[in-house]
Design an enzyme around this catalytic site. Sequence first.
Site, mmCIF file in Angstrom:
data_model
loop_
_atom_site.group_PDB
_atom_site.id
_atom_site.type_symbol
_atom_site.label_atom_id
_atom_site.label_comp_id
_atom_site.label_asym_id
_atom_site.label_seq_id
_atom_site.Cartn_x
_atom_site.Cartn_y
_atom_site.Cartn_z
ATOM 1 N N GLU A 19 0.825 -1.215 0.000
ATOM 2 C CA GLU A 19 0.000 0.000 0.000
ATOM 3 C C GLU A 19 0.859 1.265 0.000
ATOM 4 O O GLU A 19 0.381 2.345 0.357
ATOM 5 C CB GLU A 19 -0.935 -0.016 1.211
ATOM 6 C CG GLU A 19 -1.905 -1.181 1.198
ATOM 7 C CD GLU A 19 -2.760 -1.238 2.445
ATOM 8 O OE1 GLU A 19 -3.723 -0.455 2.519
ATOM 9 O OE2 GLU A 19 -2.456 -2.037 3.340
ATOM 10 N N SER A 198 -6.399 -2.021 1.667
ATOM 11 C CA SER A 198 -6.661 -1.418 0.358
ATOM 12 C C SER A 198 -7.109 -2.446 -0.675
ATOM 13 O O SER A 198 -6.931 -2.253 -1.875
ATOM 14 C CB SER A 198 -5.423 -0.673 -0.169
ATOM 15 O OG SER A 198 -5.141 0.430 0.644
ATOM 16 N N ASN A 330 -9.786 -0.732 10.399
ATOM 17 C CA ASN A 330 -8.606 -0.055 9.871
ATOM 18 C C ASN A 330 -8.177 1.034 10.843
ATOM 19 O O ASN A 330 -8.909 2.004 11.062
ATOM 20 C CB ASN A 330 -8.921 0.574 8.510
ATOM 21 C CG ASN A 330 -9.184 -0.465 7.447
ATOM 22 O OD1 ASN A 330 -8.290 -0.889 6.741
ATOM 23 N ND2 ASN A 330 -10.437 -0.898 7.332
ATOM 24 N N SER A 339 -11.599 9.727 0.181
ATOM 25 C CA SER A 339 -11.720 8.496 0.958
ATOM 26 C C SER A 339 -12.955 8.548 1.845
ATOM 27 O O SER A 339 -13.451 9.630 2.208
ATOM 28 C CB SER A 339 -10.476 8.284 1.825
ATOM 29 O OG SER A 339 -9.318 8.141 1.038
#
Length: 371
Positions: A19, A198, A330, A339
Amino acid sequence: MAEQQKTRVAVVFGGRSSEHEISCVTAGSVLSVIDTDRYEVVPVGITRSGTWVLAPSDPARLAISDGRLPEIGDAGSELAIPFAGEPGLLEVPADEAPRALGRIDVVLPLLHGPFGEDGTIQGLFEMIGARYVGAGVLASAASMDKVVMKALLAAHGLRVGRYVAVTDRTWRDERKRVLDDIAELGGVVFVKPARAGSSVGISKVGDASDSDAVIAAIEEARRHDPKVIVEANISGREIECGVLEAEDGGAPDVSPPAEIHVAEGFDFYDFEAKYLSSSSLTIPADLPADVTERIRRTAAEVFEAMGCEGLARVDMFYGDDGEVYVNELNTMPGFTPSSAFPQMWAAGGLDYAALVDRLIRTGLKREPGLR
């Protein structure tokens, strides 16, 4: 009157995980809004090989351009961490003596995945006595490992979907038993690296009893992590909530929930659907008031059950059976303006710049050592 000294914030990004690029995009977004009247920013990039460098502070160099994702190269001056004295950094130019960059008041680690979101770098910050934003060592490590996370949440009475853990040893020595256990999940399954995010390395398999397809999916996941989780499909709606540590030390604050709508042409919310497509969110999710409250309450319970600090995004399913299932947690969610996490907080009245500022202030309050 002497000018008041600015708070020095080390923004750390890049990293050794798959990521890496998304971390760079996140950092570029944060650098574009951080209040430079209040904070002096020290941008620290970590290359794919693990070298720490003084990175560019220009947000434009950390943006997605023409579909290409940014990354940290080896061009900057190499940095080192002194393990004595106040928390800080040393710049190590190629042909000169190392020089101190000065104290660091707080670290904002914008790292996703292994070696950043999994407790490893948090342990480093603890060792040097640095304040930092986000979850501590244990919460970061346990939340990053989907198998451990689901076991802990189930122990706290929270509902999770059925799954099978595949370790390096069991895949090598007990493959038939593992495949039999997966077949018992029945129907559609999702095969994931246990400690990646991700949506990297994830495959959807249409039939859990199709051993060839399952084997191929597990081998793909193992390219990213030797530990794999195979999850039974949960029929329902994908819902997320953002959670923030309360500024007054009380119960955590929870954002309005968002519902994910995967773009046409994608089978599920994979990496391309998440970052490079027209997938969208509905915020707040169109849910009955009592369901919304139950989802927000579940998100807060997850945050506290895992011992999180600072911030987290809790991914859930509102199942067709009316139950709320926790899917993932997360501790450093995607943080670009597009996001889900910042969008949910914007819908709750906290804009992007104010959100970044709140995280830094929360990190500054955190005393080094055990809490």
